[in-house]
Design a protein around this motif. Structure first.
Motif, PDB file in Angstrom:
ATOM      1  N   UNK A 208       0.818  -1.218   0.000  1.00  0.00           N
ATOM      2  CA  UNK A 208       0.000   0.000   0.000  1.00  0.00           C
ATOM      3  C   UNK A 208       0.850   1.265   0.000  1.00  0.00           C
ATOM      4  N   UNK A 209       2.129   1.116  -0.302  1.00  0.00           N
ATOM      5  CA  UNK A 209       3.055   2.251  -0.364  1.00  0.00           C
ATOM      6  C   UNK A 209       3.426   2.496  -1.818  1.00  0.00           C
ATOM      7  N   UNK A 210       3.349   3.740  -2.246  1.00  0.00           N
ATOM      8  CA  UNK A 210       3.617   4.094  -3.645  1.00  0.00           C
ATOM      9  C   UNK A 210       4.671   5.195  -3.712  1.00  0.00           C
ATOM     10  N   UNK A 211       5.410   5.201  -4.839  1.00  0.00           N
ATOM     11  CA  UNK A 211       6.457   6.196  -5.076  1.00  0.00           C
ATOM     12  C   UNK A 211       6.323   6.739  -6.498  1.00  0.00           C
ATOM     13  N   UNK A 212       6.539   8.036  -6.708  1.00  0.00           N
ATOM     14  CA  UNK A 212       6.529   8.567  -8.082  1.00  0.00           C
ATOM     15  C   UNK A 212       7.668   7.952  -8.899  1.00  0.00           C
ATOM     16  N   UNK A 213       7.347   7.528 -10.111  1.00  0.00           N
ATOM     17  CA  UNK A 213       8.357   6.976 -11.008  1.00  0.00           C
ATOM     18  C   UNK A 213       9.055   8.121 -11.731  1.00  0.00           C
ATOM     19  N   UNK A 214      10.034   7.789 -12.547  1.00  0.00           N
ATOM     20  CA  UNK A 214      10.714   8.807 -13.344  1.00  0.00           C
ATOM     21  C   UNK A 214       9.764   9.385 -14.382  1.00  0.00           C
ATOM     22  N   UNK A 215      10.029  10.613 -14.784  1.00  0.00           N
ATOM     23  CA  UNK A 215       9.208  11.317 -15.765  1.00  0.00           C
ATOM     24  C   UNK A 215       9.805  11.121 -17.151  1.00  0.00           C
ATOM     25  N   UNK A 216       8.973  10.709 -18.108  1.00  0.00           N
ATOM     26  CA  UNK A 216       9.423  10.532 -19.497  1.00  0.00           C
ATOM     27  C   UNK A 216       9.382  11.860 -20.226  1.00  0.00           C
ATOM     28  N   UNK A 217      10.443  12.191 -20.928  1.00  0.00           N
ATOM     29  CA  UNK A 217      10.550  13.446 -21.659  1.00  0.00           C
ATOM     30  C   UNK A 217      10.297  13.224 -23.143  1.00  0.00           C
TER      31      UNK A 217
ATOM     32  N   UNK B  58      14.550  10.088 -19.637  1.00  0.00           N
ATOM     33  CA  UNK B  58      13.764  10.121 -18.406  1.00  0.00           C
ATOM     34  C   UNK B  58      14.554  10.855 -17.328  1.00  0.00           C
ATOM     35  N   UNK B  59      13.839  11.511 -16.443  1.00  0.00           N
ATOM     36  CA  UNK B  59      14.493  12.182 -15.320  1.00  0.00           C
ATOM     37  C   UNK B  59      13.705  11.889 -14.051  1.00  0.00           C
ATOM     38  N   UNK B  60      14.330  12.209 -12.920  1.00  0.00           N
ATOM     39  CA  UNK B  60      13.670  11.987 -11.643  1.00  0.00           C
ATOM     40  C   UNK B  60      12.483  12.944 -11.483  1.00  0.00           C
ATOM     41  N   UNK B  61      11.499  12.495 -10.757  1.00  0.00           N
ATOM     42  CA  UNK B  61      10.326  13.317 -10.450  1.00  0.00           C
ATOM     43  C   UNK B  61      10.755  14.584  -9.722  1.00  0.00           C
ATOM     44  N   UNK B  62      10.172  15.703 -10.122  1.00  0.00           N
ATOM     45  CA  UNK B  62      10.463  16.999  -9.508  1.00  0.00           C
ATOM     46  C   UNK B  62       9.142  17.589  -9.015  1.00  0.00           C
TER      47      UNK B  62
ATOM     48  N   UNK C 216       3.649  18.054 -10.419  1.00  0.00           N
ATOM     49  CA  UNK C 216       2.489  17.750  -9.590  1.00  0.00           C
ATOM     50  C   UNK C 216       1.229  17.521 -10.419  1.00  0.00           C
ATOM     51  N   UNK C 217       1.114  18.206 -11.550  1.00  0.00           N
ATOM     52  CA  UNK C 217      -0.082  18.023 -12.387  1.00  0.00           C
ATOM     53  C   UNK C 217      -0.161  16.596 -12.921  1.00  0.00           C
ATOM     54  N   UNK C 218       0.969  16.066 -13.387  1.00  0.00           N
ATOM     55  CA  UNK C 218       0.987  14.690 -13.868  1.00  0.00           C
ATOM     56  C   UNK C 218       0.763  13.697 -12.750  1.00  0.00           C
ATOM     57  N   UNK C 219       1.329  13.989 -11.570  1.00  0.00           N
ATOM     58  CA  UNK C 219       1.140  13.098 -10.427  1.00  0.00           C
ATOM     59  C   UNK C 219      -0.319  13.062 -10.001  1.00  0.00           C
ATOM     60  N   UNK C 220      -0.998  14.186 -10.107  1.00  0.00           N
ATOM     61  CA  UNK C 220      -2.420  14.236  -9.762  1.00  0.00           C
ATOM     62  C   UNK C 220      -3.214  13.254 -10.610  1.00  0.00           C
ATOM     63  N   UNK C 221      -2.913  13.204 -11.900  1.00  0.00           N
ATOM     64  CA  UNK C 221      -3.613  12.268 -12.771  1.00  0.00           C
ATOM     65  C   UNK C 221      -3.329  10.829 -12.374  1.00  0.00           C
TER      66      UNK C 221
END
Length: 373
Positions: A191-200, A205-209, A214-219
């Motif tokens: 039940x623990x989640x972590x943001x993955x890397x962001x695809x450009x 890909x880069x680390x989540x910032x 935050x807009x993409x994470x919201x989705x």
């Protein structure tokens, strides 16, 4: 530099996939940057500059000087309804209009604050946990989150709701620190989640910032209907502006406040106490701008004495939606990680404490308003 580079990219022209006016670029980037005047100046300079690190096309080349702010026409300036954010190929951001409109209070349904942990942790609200270095801020946070993942008990003995948690940490590794500590505290890692890397858009890909993504994470979080708490550590990373300037910090933290409201989850931002502030008001000890103590609806504090073996304290420094003051003692100990052959740090909760946050912390640190005791 990234403001200038992105402005260049947005103004590259239709053959590169972008053809955005200067005003539209300002609207887009103000969603992620803080200081309006600095953003407008940077974008204006970028649109008129001959220096383009990303390689602007013919529409942004230095061969055609122009000044959009003074009304000189641009070769291609369509003011599109939607603008594609270059770093997030799949995401689109509507250009905001200047008229906000009005909502009648009579059309709104009043409701009570929804508490995850009564008096301490509220659904859809922004919280901050500040404290001394070494006080165990992340450890107590993971120990509290562990109770949510199994529907356990809070330090006061009340029941925690069963749900999911999401953790972003710029300091602790998920594999060797976060998960072991949470599981050693009795948590369910599923039940623990972590943001993955962001695809450009260029395939990298880069680390989540948290200041940008935050807009993409919201989705992504919409797929977690049982999400209860989101942790951002350190919270200063969520603001792209100067963390010591109040207006910039408020603007930078607003997406975090909106994120909590949209998801209905509680957001906990972790930060430090400023060095050399022993004996001062706890709310003023929060590092950075006053906004880090003003925008959260509840501010917690973690403190310890010089005796590393002594009990530490978690206090409720200030609450705008409930009672302030009070706290709990806790000890940090090494506990076995179930299913593994190593130990991890977790918090063991102790007695409830009465009094103001300042009284409790000053008593622990051995310094009150009258000086050392």
């Amino acid at each position: 530099e990234r403001t200038v580079a992105l402005a260049m990219r947005l103004g590259d022209g239709p053959q590169y996939g972008y053809a955005v006016s200067e005003n539209s670029a300002v609207c887009v980037m103000l969603r992620h940057w803080s200081n309006e005047a600095r953003v407008e100046e940077a974008i204006h300079n970028a649109y008129n500059s001959s220096q383009n690190p990303l390689g602007c096309g013919q529409y942004g080349s230095a061969s055609r000087k122009y000044d959009p702010l003074r009304g000189e026409p641009r070769p291609y300036d369509p003011e599109p309804a939607l603008v594609v954010w270059p770093e997030q190929e799949a995401a689109t951001y509507p250009i905001p209009v200047k008229r906000a409109g009005l909502i009648s209070g009579g059309s709104l349904i009043m409701e009570p604050v929804k508490w995850i942990w009564p008096g301490w942790l509220a659904s859809g609200k922004f919280h901050v946990l500040g404290g001394q270095k070494g006080a165990g801020k992340s450890t107590i946070t993971f120990s509290l989150l562990a109770q949510i993942t199994v529907g356990g008990r809070w330090p006061d003995g009340t029941n925690a709701p069963l749900g999911d948690v999401l953790i972003w940490s710029g300091e602790d590794d998920a594999r060797d620190t976060i998960l072991p500590r949470l599981v050693s505290a009795g948590g369910d890692r599923n039940r623990v989640w972590f943001p993955d890397r962001v695809s450009l858009s260029d395939g990298s890909r880069r680390h989540f910032d948290p200041a940008l993504d935050m807009a993409g994470l919201l989705e992504d979080c919409r797929s977690l209907p049982s999400l209860q708490v989101i942790v951002i550590d350190p919270i200063v990373s969520a603001s792209a502006g100067d963390s010591h300037k109040n207006a910039e910090t408020r603007r930078g933290l607003q997406p975090i406040v909106d994120f909590a409201e949209e998801t209905g989850a509680a957001v906990i931002g972790i930060t430090h106490f400023t060095k050399g502030t022993k004996g001062q008001s706890p709310i003023e000890r929060i590092t950075g701008s006053l906004a880090f103590g003003a925008m959260p609806r509840v501010v917690w504090g973690a403190a310890k004495s010089e005796d590393e073996a002594a009990a530490r304290v978690l206090v409720r420094i200030e609450s705008n939606i409930g009672k302030s003051g009070g706290g709990y003692e806790y000890l940090l100990q090494q506990s076995p990680v179930p299913g593994q052959n190593f130990l991890a740090q977790c918090a063991v909760w102790g007695s409830h404490l009465e009094g103001s946050a300042r009284e409790i912390i000053d008593g622990l640190e051995g310094e009150g308003q009258g000086g050392k005791r």
